[in-house]
Write a protein that holds these residues in place. Structure first.
Motif, short mmCIF file in Angstrom:
data_model
loop_
_atom_site.label_atom_id
_atom_site.label_comp_id
_atom_site.label_asym_id
_atom_site.label_seq_id
_atom_site.Cartn_x
_atom_site.Cartn_y
_atom_site.Cartn_z
N TYR A 61 0.83 -1.21 0.00
CA TYR A 61 0.00 0.00 0.00
C TYR A 61 0.86 1.25 0.00
O TYR A 61 1.95 1.28 0.58
CB TYR A 61 -0.90 0.03 1.26
CG TYR A 61 -0.11 -0.08 2.54
CD1 TYR A 61 0.36 -1.32 2.98
CD2 TYR A 61 0.22 1.05 3.30
CE1 TYR A 61 1.13 -1.41 4.13
CE2 TYR A 61 0.98 0.95 4.45
CZ TYR A 61 1.43 -0.30 4.86
OH TYR A 61 2.21 -0.40 5.99
N THR A 113 -5.20 -4.55 2.55
CA THR A 113 -5.02 -3.23 1.93
C THR A 113 -5.51 -3.16 0.49
O THR A 113 -5.42 -2.11 -0.14
CB THR A 113 -3.54 -2.80 1.96
OG1 THR A 113 -2.79 -3.75 1.21
CG2 THR A 113 -3.02 -2.71 3.39
N ALA A 159 -7.35 1.74 4.91
CA ALA A 159 -6.69 0.72 5.71
C ALA A 159 -6.26 1.30 7.06
O ALA A 159 -5.84 2.45 7.14
CB ALA A 159 -5.46 0.16 4.98
#
Ligand SMILES: [Zn+2]
Length: 340
Positions: free
Chosen positions: A61, A114, A119
Motif C-alpha cells: 500500500y 489493503t 486501511a
C-alpha cells in the motif's frame, strides 16, 4: 468501503467492507492511493494455504493519512506514506537491529487487507515513512513497489551480500526476483545472472541491470551458473521463489563461502543437513525487514535513481481484482497494480 476478500481458492470478490476505525491510539487510517497483488497472495489462491471465508486481502500500500490516534507523533494527517507489510514499533531491540519484520510487537498488515479503499495501519510512527511532499502520480508505482517487492528483493541482495566485485545469481523471475536484480546492481554487483525462461521477464531483468540470463533450472541451471563463474559458483545467490527446487538451486549455485539470501516464502522446504554442511555457504533470509530500507528506497525513487515501478505490467481498477489474480496466476502479468 470497497475491498477485496477471498472466499475460497480461486475465488476473490470486491465487496462492501466496514470502514476501518482507529483501535489503538498509535493507529493511523490511510486512504489507499494504490495497492497490488502479491505473489504470496497466489499461495491461498492456488489452495496452498488455507482460506477462511471471507479473508480480506492485500498487504502492499501507499496512501494519504486521513486520521491518526492520539499517540501518533511523527505521522501527520495529509502525509503521503509508504509502509511495510509488517507493522512494527521500530523501537524494540529487534527493530533497532534492523529486523522490523520480526519486531517484538509485529502485526501482519495482511490481516487488515489493503486491497481496499481505506486501511488501518498499527503503530503508525514505527511502520510508516512519509515521502518528502506529495509525489507525482508517475512515482506512485515505484513507491508502491517499495512497500514489498522492492524492499524484499533489496533484502535478498543485502542478505546475499551482493556488492562490488561480486557475481550474483537470482533464482526466480517473479517481481521480487526481478527487483532483486535491480537491487544487486544498485548495490554495486559486477555481474548479475537472472535465471528465467520467459522472454518478457528476461527483458525486464536486462532493463534492471542483469548481465547474463540462464534459462535452465534445477541442476542444469546450477551447471550453467558454474560455467559462467569458472566452475566456482556465484558469490551471492538470491532465492525468490520458496520451493524445494528453488532453494536447492540457490544453495548449489553458490560457491563455498558465498551467501544465499532467501526471500521466497518457504513452502515445504526441507534442507538436507549433510549437503548443507559440506556446501560451506551462508544462509540468511526470511520476511524482509522492508521498514529498514524504506527511507533509502524512497530517496532513490524520488531522485529518479531507480524505477522499480516498471515491474507493474498491468493496472486495473480495484473492482477488477479477480481478473488481476487470474492474470498473475496464469503468468500473463508479472505484477498487477490496483487503483481503488
Ligand atoms: Zn520492534
Amino acid at each position: 468501503m470497497r475491498g477485496v476478500v477471498m472466499h475460497a481458492p480461486g475465488d476473490v470478490e470486491v465487496v462492501e467492507r466496514p470502514d476501518p476505525r482507529l483501535i489503538a491510539p498509535t493507529d493511523a487510517i490511510i486512504r489507499v492511493s494504490a495497492t497490488c497483488i502479491c505473489g504470496s497472495d497466489l499461495w491461498p489462491w492456488r489452495g496452498a494455504d488455507e482460506v477462511a471465508d471471507p479473508t480480506p486481502m492485500g498487504h502492499e500500500y501507499v496512501g494519504v493519512v486521513e486520521e491518526t490516534g492520539d499517540d501518533v507523533a511523527t505521522i501527520k494527517v495529509g502525509d503521503f506514506v509508504v509502509g511495510s507489510f509488517f507493522a512494527s514499533d521500530n523501537t524494540c531491540e529487534i527493530c533497532q537491529a534492523g529486523y522490523q519484520s520480526r519486531c517484538a510487537h509485529a502485526q501482519l498488515i495482511g490481516k487488515e487487507g489493503t486491497q481496499a479503499e481505506l486501511a488501518r495501519i498499527p503503530m503508525a510512527d514505527g511502520t510508516l515513512v512519509a515521502t518528502p511532499g506529495r509525489p507525482g502520480t508517475e512515482l506512485i508505482p515505484s513507491l508502491l513497489a517499495a512497500s514489498d517487492v522492492l524492499g524484499t528483493g533489496w533484502f535478498g541482495a543485502v542478505a546475499a551480500e551482493a556488492g562490488p566485485g561480486k557475481t550474483v545469481a537470482v533464482v526466480g523471475d517473479g517481481a521480487v526476483g526481478l527487483l532483486a536484480v535491480l537491487a544487486a546492481r544498485q548495490r554495486g554487483a559486477e555481474r548479475v545472472i537472472a535465471m528465467s525462461r520467459h522472454k518478457g521477464r528476461q527483458k525486464l531483468a536486462l532493463d534492471f541491470g542483469a548481465t547474463d540470463i540462464v534459462t535452465e533450472r534445477g541442476d542444469a541451471g546450477v551447471a550453467q551458473v558454474k560455467d559462467l563463474t569458472a566452475g566456482y559458483g556465484a558469490h551471492s545467490v538470491i532465492e525468490a521463489v520458496g520451493t524445494q527446487e528453488s532453494m536447492m538451486q540457490a544453495i548449489r549455485s553458490t560457491r563455498p563461502g558465498g551467501h544465499v539470501g532467501y526471500v521466497g516464502v518457504s513452502h515445504g522446504v526441507e534442507l538436507p543437513g549433510e549437503e548443507l554442511f559440506f556446501s560451506g555457504v551462508h544462509l540468511h533470509g526470511g520476511p524482509a525487514p522492508v521498514r529498514r530500507f524504506l527511507p533509502e528506497l524512497i530517496r532513490l525513487i524520488c531522485d529518479g535513481a531507480i524505477d522499480p515501478g516498471k515491474v507493474f505490467d498491468l493496472t486495473l481498477p480495484l473492482d477488477q481484482a479477480a481478473e488481476g489474480y487470474r492474470a498473475m496466476d496464469q503468468r500473463r502479468a508479472i505484477k498487477v497494480l490496483l487503483r481503488p
